[in-house]
Design a protein around this motif. Structure first.
Motif, PDB file in Angstrom:
ATOM      1  N   GLU A  33       0.823  -1.206   0.000  1.00  0.00           N
ATOM      2  CA  GLU A  33       0.000   0.000   0.000  1.00  0.00           C
ATOM      3  C   GLU A  33       0.862   1.263   0.000  1.00  0.00           C
ATOM      4  O   GLU A  33       0.561   2.226  -0.698  1.00  0.00           O
ATOM      5  CB  GLU A  33      -0.947  -0.002   1.193  1.00  0.00           C
ATOM      6  CG  GLU A  33      -2.044  -1.043   1.070  1.00  0.00           C
ATOM      7  CD  GLU A  33      -2.915  -1.153   2.310  1.00  0.00           C
ATOM      8  OE1 GLU A  33      -2.632  -0.478   3.326  1.00  0.00           O
ATOM      9  OE2 GLU A  33      -3.878  -1.936   2.271  1.00  0.00           O
ATOM     10  N   LYS A  34       1.947   1.254   0.765  1.00  0.00           N
ATOM     11  CA  LYS A  34       2.835   2.418   0.820  1.00  0.00           C
ATOM     12  C   LYS A  34       3.504   2.652  -0.535  1.00  0.00           C
ATOM     13  O   LYS A  34       3.561   3.792  -1.014  1.00  0.00           O
ATOM     14  CB  LYS A  34       3.899   2.217   1.906  1.00  0.00           C
ATOM     15  CG  LYS A  34       4.839   3.371   2.072  1.00  0.00           C
ATOM     16  CD  LYS A  34       4.121   4.618   2.551  1.00  0.00           C
ATOM     17  CE  LYS A  34       5.109   5.733   2.853  1.00  0.00           C
ATOM     18  NZ  LYS A  34       4.440   6.976   3.202  1.00  0.00           N
ATOM     19  N   CYS A  35       3.984   1.597  -1.178  1.00  0.00           N
ATOM     20  CA  CYS A  35       4.608   1.725  -2.495  1.00  0.00           C
ATOM     21  C   CYS A  35       3.614   2.252  -3.521  1.00  0.00           C
ATOM     22  O   CYS A  35       3.941   3.139  -4.314  1.00  0.00           O
ATOM     23  CB  CYS A  35       5.185   0.390  -2.948  1.00  0.00           C
ATOM     24  SG  CYS A  35       6.671  -0.089  -2.061  1.00  0.00           S
ATOM     25  N   GLN A  36       2.400   1.728  -3.506  1.00  0.00           N
ATOM     26  CA  GLN A  36       1.384   2.180  -4.454  1.00  0.00           C
ATOM     27  C   GLN A  36       1.066   3.659  -4.251  1.00  0.00           C
ATOM     28  O   GLN A  36       0.919   4.405  -5.214  1.00  0.00           O
ATOM     29  CB  GLN A  36       0.113   1.346  -4.318  1.00  0.00           C
ATOM     30  CG  GLN A  36       0.262  -0.056  -4.832  1.00  0.00           C
ATOM     31  CD  GLN A  36      -0.922  -0.949  -4.496  1.00  0.00           C
ATOM     32  OE1 GLN A  36      -1.690  -0.673  -3.570  1.00  0.00           O
ATOM     33  NE2 GLN A  36      -1.059  -2.035  -5.233  1.00  0.00           N
ATOM     34  N   SER A  37       1.009   4.092  -3.003  1.00  0.00           N
ATOM     35  CA  SER A  37       0.741   5.491  -2.697  1.00  0.00           C
ATOM     36  C   SER A  37       1.863   6.392  -3.213  1.00  0.00           C
ATOM     37  O   SER A  37       1.612   7.424  -3.840  1.00  0.00           O
ATOM     38  CB  SER A  37       0.585   5.650  -1.184  1.00  0.00           C
ATOM     39  OG  SER A  37       0.505   7.004  -0.828  1.00  0.00           O
ATOM     40  N   ILE A  38       3.091   6.004  -2.959  1.00  0.00           N
ATOM     41  CA  ILE A  38       4.245   6.784  -3.424  1.00  0.00           C
ATOM     42  C   ILE A  38       4.279   6.845  -4.946  1.00  0.00           C
ATOM     43  O   ILE A  38       4.498   7.903  -5.545  1.00  0.00           O
ATOM     44  CB  ILE A  38       5.550   6.196  -2.858  1.00  0.00           C
ATOM     45  CG1 ILE A  38       5.616   6.462  -1.357  1.00  0.00           C
ATOM     46  CG2 ILE A  38       6.773   6.749  -3.587  1.00  0.00           C
ATOM     47  CD1 ILE A  38       6.720   5.706  -0.649  1.00  0.00           C
ATOM     48  N   GLU A  39       4.050   5.700  -5.589  1.00  0.00           N
ATOM     49  CA  GLU A  39       4.055   5.651  -7.063  1.00  0.00           C
ATOM     50  C   GLU A  39       2.959   6.538  -7.641  1.00  0.00           C
ATOM     51  O   GLU A  39       3.196   7.301  -8.584  1.00  0.00           O
ATOM     52  CB  GLU A  39       3.877   4.212  -7.532  1.00  0.00           C
ATOM     53  CG  GLU A  39       5.075   3.335  -7.203  1.00  0.00           C
ATOM     54  CD  GLU A  39       4.771   1.853  -7.233  1.00  0.00           C
ATOM     55  OE1 GLU A  39       3.618   1.451  -7.503  1.00  0.00           O
ATOM     56  OE2 GLU A  39       5.699   1.061  -6.965  1.00  0.00           O
ATOM     57  N   ARG A  40       1.759   6.467  -7.070  1.00  0.00           N
ATOM     58  CA  ARG A  40       0.635   7.273  -7.553  1.00  0.00           C
ATOM     59  C   ARG A  40       0.927   8.766  -7.382  1.00  0.00           C
ATOM     60  O   ARG A  40       0.726   9.564  -8.306  1.00  0.00           O
ATOM     61  CB  ARG A  40      -0.637   6.878  -6.800  1.00  0.00           C
ATOM     62  CG  ARG A  40      -1.892   7.595  -7.248  1.00  0.00           C
ATOM     63  CD  ARG A  40      -3.150   7.113  -6.531  1.00  0.00           C
ATOM     64  NE  ARG A  40      -3.005   7.060  -5.087  1.00  0.00           N
ATOM     65  CZ  ARG A  40      -2.836   5.927  -4.369  1.00  0.00           C
ATOM     66  NH1 ARG A  40      -2.808   4.762  -4.970  1.00  0.00           N
ATOM     67  NH2 ARG A  40      -2.720   5.970  -3.060  1.00  0.00           N
ATOM     68  N   GLU A  41       1.444   9.144  -6.209  1.00  0.00           N
ATOM     69  CA  GLU A  41       1.747  10.555  -5.957  1.00  0.00           C
ATOM     70  C   GLU A  41       2.841  11.070  -6.891  1.00  0.00           C
ATOM     71  O   GLU A  41       2.744  12.183  -7.407  1.00  0.00           O
ATOM     72  CB  GLU A  41       2.155  10.747  -4.497  1.00  0.00           C
ATOM     73  CG  GLU A  41       1.001  10.568  -3.542  1.00  0.00           C
ATOM     74  CD  GLU A  41       1.420  10.545  -2.080  1.00  0.00           C
ATOM     75  OE1 GLU A  41       2.612  10.837  -1.778  1.00  0.00           O
ATOM     76  OE2 GLU A  41       0.568  10.220  -1.241  1.00  0.00           O
ATOM     77  N   LEU A  42       3.883  10.266  -7.114  1.00  0.00           N
ATOM     78  CA  LEU A  42       4.953  10.683  -8.015  1.00  0.00           C
ATOM     79  C   LEU A  42       4.434  10.804  -9.443  1.00  0.00           C
ATOM     80  O   LEU A  42       4.761  11.764 -10.144  1.00  0.00           O
ATOM     81  CB  LEU A  42       6.129   9.697  -7.966  1.00  0.00           C
ATOM     82  CG  LEU A  42       7.286  10.020  -8.911  1.00  0.00           C
ATOM     83  CD1 LEU A  42       7.886  11.392  -8.604  1.00  0.00           C
ATOM     84  CD2 LEU A  42       8.351   8.927  -8.833  1.00  0.00           C
TER      85      LEU A  42
END
Length: 57
Positions: A33-42
Motif C-alpha cells: 500500500e505504501k509503495c502504491q501510494s508513493i508511485e501514484r503521488e509521483l
C-alpha cells in the motif's frame, strides 16, 4: 526489526483491527500500500520522473 514499545503497540492494534494474525502478511500488505501510494503521488506530481524511475507504464 526493532520497534519502539509505542510502535509495537500501534502495529499490534492495527493488526487486530484489520484481522491480521501473521506479522509478515501485515507487513507485505502495508508495504504494498505504501509503495502504491508513493508511485501514484509521483506519477501525478512528476510523470517524467515516474517514467525515469519505474519505466514506461
Amino acid at each position: 526489526m526493532k520497534l519502539t514499545e509505542t510502535l509495537r503497540l500501534r502495529v499490534s492494534n492495527a493488526m487486530e483491527v484489520e484481522g491480521f494474525t501473521v506479522w509478515s502478511e501485515f507487513c507485505r500488505v502495508a508495504l504494498t500500500e505504501k509503495c502504491q501510494s508513493i508511485e501514484r503521488e509521483l506519477k501525478e506530481r512528476d510523470p517524467a520522473e515516474f517514467v525515469r524511475i519505474y519505466g514506461k507504464p
